[in-house]
Motif scaffolding. Structure first.
Motif, mmCIF file in Angstrom:
data_model
loop_
_atom_site.group_PDB
_atom_site.id
_atom_site.type_symbol
_atom_site.label_atom_id
_atom_site.label_comp_id
_atom_site.label_asym_id
_atom_site.label_seq_id
_atom_site.Cartn_x
_atom_site.Cartn_y
_atom_site.Cartn_z
ATOM 1 N N MET A 1 0.840 -1.193 0.000
ATOM 2 C CA MET A 1 0.000 0.000 0.000
ATOM 3 C C MET A 1 0.876 1.244 0.000
ATOM 4 O O MET A 1 1.796 1.365 0.815
ATOM 5 N N GLU A 2 0.618 2.141 -0.913
ATOM 6 C CA GLU A 2 1.340 3.405 -0.971
ATOM 7 C C GLU A 2 1.025 4.227 0.277
ATOM 8 O O GLU A 2 -0.137 4.465 0.610
ATOM 9 N N ILE A 3 2.053 4.659 0.997
ATOM 10 C CA ILE A 3 1.856 5.382 2.254
ATOM 11 C C ILE A 3 1.338 6.800 2.024
ATOM 12 O O ILE A 3 0.480 7.289 2.766
ATOM 13 N N ASN A 4 1.840 7.445 1.014
ATOM 14 C CA ASN A 4 1.467 8.829 0.738
ATOM 15 C C ASN A 4 -0.047 8.966 0.566
ATOM 16 O O ASN A 4 -0.666 8.231 -0.197
ATOM 17 N N VAL A 8 -3.803 7.326 8.934
ATOM 18 C CA VAL A 8 -3.124 6.442 9.886
ATOM 19 C C VAL A 8 -3.485 6.820 11.322
ATOM 20 O O VAL A 8 -3.526 8.001 11.671
ATOM 21 N N VAL A 9 -3.703 5.805 12.149
ATOM 22 C CA VAL A 9 -3.857 6.000 13.589
ATOM 23 C C VAL A 9 -2.762 5.210 14.291
ATOM 24 O O VAL A 9 -2.560 4.023 14.011
ATOM 25 N N VAL A 10 -2.040 5.881 15.185
ATOM 26 C CA VAL A 10 -0.999 5.225 15.969
ATOM 27 C C VAL A 10 -1.399 5.271 17.437
ATOM 28 O O VAL A 10 -1.519 6.351 18.024
ATOM 29 N N HIS A 79 -6.655 3.737 6.939
ATOM 30 C CA HIS A 79 -5.975 2.738 6.123
ATOM 31 C C HIS A 79 -4.971 1.909 6.926
ATOM 32 O O HIS A 79 -4.733 0.747 6.602
ATOM 33 N N VAL A 80 -4.367 2.525 7.944
ATOM 34 C CA VAL A 80 -3.328 1.850 8.722
ATOM 35 C C VAL A 80 -3.541 2.138 10.198
ATOM 36 O O VAL A 80 -3.775 3.286 10.589
ATOM 37 N N VAL A 139 -4.196 -2.035 6.647
ATOM 38 C CA VAL A 139 -3.126 -2.793 7.296
ATOM 39 C C VAL A 139 -3.215 -2.579 8.803
ATOM 40 O O VAL A 139 -3.270 -1.442 9.280
ATOM 41 N N ILE A 140 -3.219 -3.678 9.546
ATOM 42 C CA ILE A 140 -3.235 -3.662 11.008
ATOM 43 C C ILE A 140 -1.890 -4.171 11.504
ATOM 44 O O ILE A 140 -1.458 -5.273 11.125
#
Length: 252
Positions: A1-4, A8-10, A79-80, A139-140
């Motif tokens: 998966m392209e990150i750009n 995202v949640v951290v 997405h992530v 993505v997890i």
């Protein structure tokens, strides 16, 4: 998966490996929300990334659900997700004072394993709504530990929790595969975060003497690099990846 351009949640992104992951993903063009404890540096870190910060207690499962939903709504999707919150206590199965406390065992499982599963299941629900990119929706990435495989004396609760995180990967990936959602975990060895950050060199050398190479504490940015590699490579799925310089924990 392209990150750009991804959302995202951290969890635990105010410090250590979580912070390094948030910073690297933001530098690669992702929009990042940080969820961490009240009183953490999360607001300052998020501001530095042009991101957002939300306070959360991951053992408050309903509260976590509400906070994650608010973060995803503000981001405009998910997405992530990367979970790095956790911790443990030192207690033997049977010690001089008697059997291991059942209460502290349950609390360790809740903090590490149940919280990680709770976030994963909720994240998957949000990711399932995404338009696929090359058939991929999300993505997890959870955080285990090499203690999952070589738990030391006094780590029985922590070992059980981290082994559960490692064990979930393949089944979760199979559960979510038809939706285009990948599920993995990272199992770090000793990293320069939390209690180990800034310890004297001689103590760090003793802790890492069994590593193959390099014989030092891991750096948070090295964890972050693996996070980015996982997101970037769609063939990585359903496994717990050791990040340990070839170290195997001794019994104590």
């Amino acid at each position: 998966m392209e990150i750009n351009g991804k959302k995202v949640v951290v969890i635990g992104g105010a410090s250590g490996m979580g912070r390094a992951s948030a910073e690297l993903l933001a530098a690669k063009g992702a929009s990042v929300a940080i969820l961490d404890r009240e009183g953490s540096d999360g607001k300052e870190v998020a501001d530095g990334l042009d991101g957002s910060f939300y306070t959360v207690d991951v053992t408050d499962f309903e509260g976590t659900e509400q906070t994650l939903a608010a973060a995803v709504e503000a981001l405009g999707g998910l997405h992530v997700v990367v979970t790095t919150a956790g911790g443990g206590i030192g207690e033997r199965t049977l010690g001089k004072a008697g059997p291991h406390s059942l209460d502290t065992f349950r609390k360790t499982i809740d903090l590490n394993l149940v919280a990680s599963f709770n976030i994963s299941r909720l994240a998957a629900s949000h990711m399932a709504k995404n338009e696929p990119e090359d058939e991929e929706r999300g993505v997890i990435i959870n955080t285990a530990s090499i203690a999952a495989f070589e738990g030391q004396i006094g780590q029985v609760a922590y070992t059980a929790a981290k082994a559960g995180i490692a064990g979930m990967c393949l089944t979760m990936a199979r559960d979510l595969g038809s939706l285009g959602i990948r599920a993995l975990a990272i199992a770090p060895s000793l990293f320069a975060t939390g209690l180990t950050k800034g310890i004297p060199d001689e103590f760090a050398d003793a802790l890492t003497k069994d590593a193959a190479f390099p014989k030092r504490l891991g750096r948070p940015e090295e964890y972050a690099k693996l996070v980015a590699a996982i997101v970037d490579n769609p063939m990585l799925n359903g496994q717990c990846l050791r990040l340990d310089a070839g170290q195997r924990f001794a019994p104590k």
